[in-house]
Design an enzyme around this catalytic site. Sequence first.
Site, short mmCIF file in Angstrom:
data_model
loop_
_atom_site.label_atom_id
_atom_site.label_comp_id
_atom_site.label_asym_id
_atom_site.label_seq_id
_atom_site.Cartn_x
_atom_site.Cartn_y
_atom_site.Cartn_z
N ASP A 192 0.84 -1.20 0.00
CA ASP A 192 0.00 0.00 0.00
C ASP A 192 0.87 1.25 0.00
O ASP A 192 1.68 1.46 0.91
CB ASP A 192 -0.91 0.00 1.24
CG ASP A 192 -1.85 1.20 1.27
OD1 ASP A 192 -2.94 1.09 0.68
OD2 ASP A 192 -1.48 2.24 1.85
N TYR B 133 2.98 9.79 -0.50
CA TYR B 133 3.95 9.15 0.39
C TYR B 133 5.39 9.39 -0.07
O TYR B 133 6.33 9.14 0.69
CB TYR B 133 3.71 7.64 0.47
CG TYR B 133 2.43 7.23 1.14
CD1 TYR B 133 1.54 8.17 1.67
CD2 TYR B 133 2.08 5.89 1.22
CE1 TYR B 133 0.36 7.78 2.27
CE2 TYR B 133 0.89 5.49 1.83
CZ TYR B 133 0.04 6.43 2.34
OH TYR B 133 -1.14 6.04 2.94
N LYS C 275 -2.80 5.91 -4.36
CA LYS C 275 -3.90 6.85 -4.11
C LYS C 275 -3.71 8.16 -4.87
O LYS C 275 -2.60 8.68 -4.99
CB LYS C 275 -3.99 7.14 -2.60
CG LYS C 275 -4.08 5.88 -1.76
CD LYS C 275 -4.02 6.17 -0.27
CE LYS C 275 -3.89 4.88 0.52
NZ LYS C 275 -2.52 4.34 0.48
N HIS D 136 -7.59 9.67 -2.26
CA HIS D 136 -6.94 9.70 -0.95
C HIS D 136 -7.79 10.40 0.11
O HIS D 136 -7.89 9.92 1.25
CB HIS D 136 -5.58 10.39 -1.08
CG HIS D 136 -4.61 9.97 -0.02
ND1 HIS D 136 -3.25 9.93 -0.23
CD2 HIS D 136 -4.79 9.58 1.26
CE1 HIS D 136 -2.64 9.52 0.88
NE2 HIS D 136 -3.56 9.32 1.79
#
Length: 312
Positions: free
Chosen positions: A46, A51, A83, A116
């Site tokens: 994930d 990120y 996302k 997201h």
Amino acid sequence: QAVPTIQFVDGRRMPMIGLGTFTITDETTIKQVIDDGIAIGYRHVDTAYFYKNEKFIGEKLREIFARNGQGGVGRRDVFVTSKLWCTYHSRKKVAEGLDLTLKRLDIQYLDLYLIHFPFGFEEGGDDIPLTPEGITRDSNISVVETWKGMEDVYRKGLVKSIGVSNFNVDQLCRLIRKCQIKPVCNQIEVNPYLAEVELVRFCQRIGIQVVAYSPLAKANQTLLNEPVLKDIANKYNKTVAQVIMRWILQRNIVVVPGTTKKSRLEENFALLDFKLTRDEMKQIYGLDRNWRKTDFPPARFNSEYPYNKMGF
């Protein structure tokens, strides 16, 4: 024991224990985490545009796929989730945001792509565009428009499944009334201090799979030292973290804990050789405080959007 999977309507199978990667941005560290995780048995990774580790994850996965191509772990064996970030919420921008993610990961498709957050930011600038007062510059783009963009990339085959993250019941209802393709999942924060009973029940009732991030409330020490959790852990010769994640799994929720330590990766994966009783499940439910660990400070002072509904 083999990790159980959830099957979506399109046939894709998501392993119920995943590898969370939020905050792991150092190249050496994230590559080691992926290497160790795949070796341990993780088949669900994930990540997200925000990120800032997609490139490193992609490089390591391609290395693993090449190394283990003959009878080993290949692309089809690993379920990859990413996302869409808030600055790509207009319908046409969704494809652009996805393209960036696919290029960073250097893969042909995602197994699952999520919105997201249920709000958009001003497009074309910083990832978190701010006013001089430090408040986010919002785009006022409806999540329904964003979802149409998600449906577009799904139809093109660039993603195998589409879903959402951090959506509440009202936001899900609005989306479902307007969408042609229903979200397959909702990734939200779930832990004993934030049980999200009603939201989880709603999602499960209408066939939306819940995925839990921050199952340990970001290693909150008060939670990890709760007497009831320690007692249950001692009974099964497990850690408190394992008891918490087993509680989540027994609610039919996918769990994606994150860690940089191999020993924790192994611990987080060893959740299938014990089962909590109904009374133990109830005791853990009793710890619920409706206390959210995930925060988004720039947005909290903006009164134009109902962030308070999500706890921001």
